[in-house]
Motif scaffolding. Structure first.
Motif, short mmCIF file in Angstrom:
data_model
loop_
_atom_site.label_atom_id
_atom_site.label_comp_id
_atom_site.label_asym_id
_atom_site.label_seq_id
_atom_site.Cartn_x
_atom_site.Cartn_y
_atom_site.Cartn_z
N LEU A 299 0.81 -1.22 0.00
CA LEU A 299 0.00 0.00 0.00
C LEU A 299 0.85 1.27 0.00
O LEU A 299 0.32 2.38 -0.09
CB LEU A 299 -0.94 0.01 1.22
CG LEU A 299 -2.02 -1.09 1.23
CD1 LEU A 299 -2.76 -1.11 2.56
CD2 LEU A 299 -3.00 -0.89 0.08
N LYS A 326 -6.37 2.18 -0.57
CA LYS A 326 -6.96 0.86 -0.81
C LYS A 326 -6.83 -0.03 0.44
O LYS A 326 -6.32 0.40 1.47
CB LYS A 326 -6.27 0.22 -2.01
CG LYS A 326 -6.58 0.98 -3.30
CD LYS A 326 -6.14 0.20 -4.49
CE LYS A 326 -6.66 0.87 -5.74
NZ LYS A 326 -6.60 0.02 -6.88
N ALA A 328 -5.66 -4.05 1.90
CA ALA A 328 -4.86 -5.23 1.58
C ALA A 328 -5.17 -6.36 2.54
O ALA A 328 -5.49 -6.13 3.72
CB ALA A 328 -3.38 -4.90 1.64
N VAL A 383 -4.61 -6.54 -3.10
CA VAL A 383 -4.94 -5.14 -2.81
C VAL A 383 -6.16 -4.77 -3.64
O VAL A 383 -6.16 -4.97 -4.85
CB VAL A 383 -3.75 -4.21 -3.18
CG1 VAL A 383 -4.14 -2.74 -3.03
CG2 VAL A 383 -2.54 -4.52 -2.32
N ALA A 390 -10.66 -7.34 -0.98
CA ALA A 390 -9.26 -7.78 -0.76
C ALA A 390 -9.26 -9.20 -0.18
O ALA A 390 -8.45 -10.05 -0.58
CB ALA A 390 -8.53 -6.81 0.15
#
Ligand code: AMP
Ligand code: GLY
Length: 422
Positions: A299, A326, A328, A383, A390
């Motif tokens: 990330l 985002k 993960a 991700v 995810a």
């Protein structure tokens, strides 16, 4: 540039992949690396604790920059030796790595500087420890002072269990010298958060928060492991809590280490518990977490090598460190039986399209074949825009991989997902 990374697990694989994104990187040597890392770096069979061997190799190959990732070489003074040889390094010197190397040191540091942590007593004498237990509230937590591969912490649910743990550490020397001193501390409750941070000893930049899943079995059952999976960011770690941690924990810790003449430069890992009385430190690590790194670094949008060199040069304040918005998820695939006993040597099948998502932890090459060679075998990270995606995406990728005796948890991220829906 020629880089050297000390270590050979999934964490090191994630670090190497990220370092490779910098176009000035020509070669990365991994000491010792592993059969899977060999696709991304030149693996050299020098053990991560062979400080003399590592230093000699670095000099001989005119290494421009070294990253020392695991706890043992840091505590043994690997960075000190490399620096003496004129090689710039990422990682704390031994005198600062003690923040992980000795739990007695870290607990006393927190007490002296008013950093929130569980109430505790330390003992060198077994009889005193056993006598203290008679009056201690149960459950209680017993910790070996030194490094113990993540196994030196016992949560005792009864007085008998507590006494057995003390005897195993102090009398039977289950963890060798690491158990000569022990900490007995208050049992805390609340969600756990891992916060890895970059610090050059002046500035501290927390990375995106994460959540580890330490128990071997689904729904947090079974034995403690090195970590069976991670998600980032951690939904319990709100902006408000982050601000409180910066003021009450992160900055005071950096200040305390400076005051003690033990300036910490590198990645300082704060293992936190969000208790009803506020965030408290459960443990410090002097390094990147494993498998936290496998969700945090994917990330990271800034260039890792640039940030690491800013830490070394003391210019972190002027260096942007950006993370994506985002989510993960990393699912660890292990060998059935981990963390106790397990078979290894099974051939792994990883489809080419899954490979970029795989960080290999325990594998060796046998000709072209990749064989399992450890308890934790690999981590699969996806991700995506949401945590739900995810999780789905990482399990989908896990489904494409096969090897003998494969075992993984099926509920990585579920607790976080439930917290988000609350
Ligand atoms: P550590 O190796 O110090 O991270 O401890 C391993 C795990 O034991 C932590 O992640 C916690 O889940 C648990 N633990 C450690 N200390 C305490 C405590 N004082 N109260 C409750 N749980 C703890
Ligand atoms: N995942 C916990 C640690 O690296 O210590």
């Amino acid at each position: 540039m020629k880089l050297l990374v000390v270590g050979g697990g999934g964490r090191e694989h994630a670090i190497i992949r990220k370092l490779k994104e910098n176009p000035s990187v020509e070669t990365i040597y991994a000491l010792p690396g592993n059969g899977g890392i060999a696709k991304d770096a030149q693996c050299v069979p020098i053990s991560a604790t062979d400080i003399e061997g590592i230093t000699a190799f670095a000099k001989e190959h005119a290494i421009d920059y070294a990253v020392v990732a695991p706890d043992d070489p840091l505590v043994l003074g690997c960075v000190d030796e490399l620096e003496k040889a004129g090689i710039p390094c990422f990682g704390p010197e031994a005198k600062a790595a003690i923040i992980e190397g000795s739990k007695v040191f870290s607990k006393d540091l927190m007490k002296k500087y008013g950093i929130p942590t569980a109430a505790y007593e330390t003992f060198r004498d077994m009889d005193q420890a056993l006598a203290y237990l008679e009056t201690a509230p149960i459950p209680t937590v017993i910790k070996a002072d030194g490094l113990a591969l993540g196994k030196g912490v016992i949560i005792a649910q009864t007085l008998e269990e507590a006494k057995t743990a003390v005897k195993e550490m102090m009398q039977d020397k289950k963890f060798g010298k690491s158990g000569e001193q022990i900490v007995i501390e208050q049992f805390l409750t609340g969600p756990e958060v891992s916060v890895l941070s970059f610090t050059d000893g002046k500035t501290v930049v927390p990375m995106i928060s994460s959540m580890d899943h330490k128990r071997a079995g689904d729904h947090d059952t079974g034995l403690n492991t090195g970590g069976m999976g991670t998600i980032a960011p951690n939904p319990y770690y709100t902006e408000e809590i982050a601000k409180q941690c910066m003021e009450e924990i992160f900055l005071p810790t950096i200040h305390a280490m400076n005051q003690e003449g033990r300036t910490f430069k590198g990645c300082l890992y704060f293992g936190l518990m969000l208790t009803p009385d506020g965030p408290k430190v459960i443990e410090y690590n002097c390094r990147f977490g494993d498998p936290e790194t496998q969700v945090v670094l994917p990330l990271l949008e800034s260039d890792l090598l640039t940030v690491m060199r800013a830490v070394t040069n003391g210019t972190l304040a002027e260096t942007p460190v950006r993370f994506s918005h985002k989510h993960a998820c990393c699912v660890i695939m292990a060998s059935e039986g981990y963390p106790v006993s397990y078979e290894k040597g099974y051939e792994m099948q990883i489809p080419a399209e899954t490979e970029p998502y795989v960080y290999v932890a325990g594998a060796k090459l046998d000709g072209e074949k990749l064989l399992t060679n450890g308890g934790r075998v690999l981590g699969v990270t996806a991700v995506e825009d949401s945590l739900e995606e995810a999780i789905r995406s990482s399990y989908e990728k896990v489904g494409t991989i096969s090897f003998g005796n494969a075992y993984y948890r099926h509920d990585i991220g579920q607790r976080a997902l439930a917290a988000l829906k609350d």
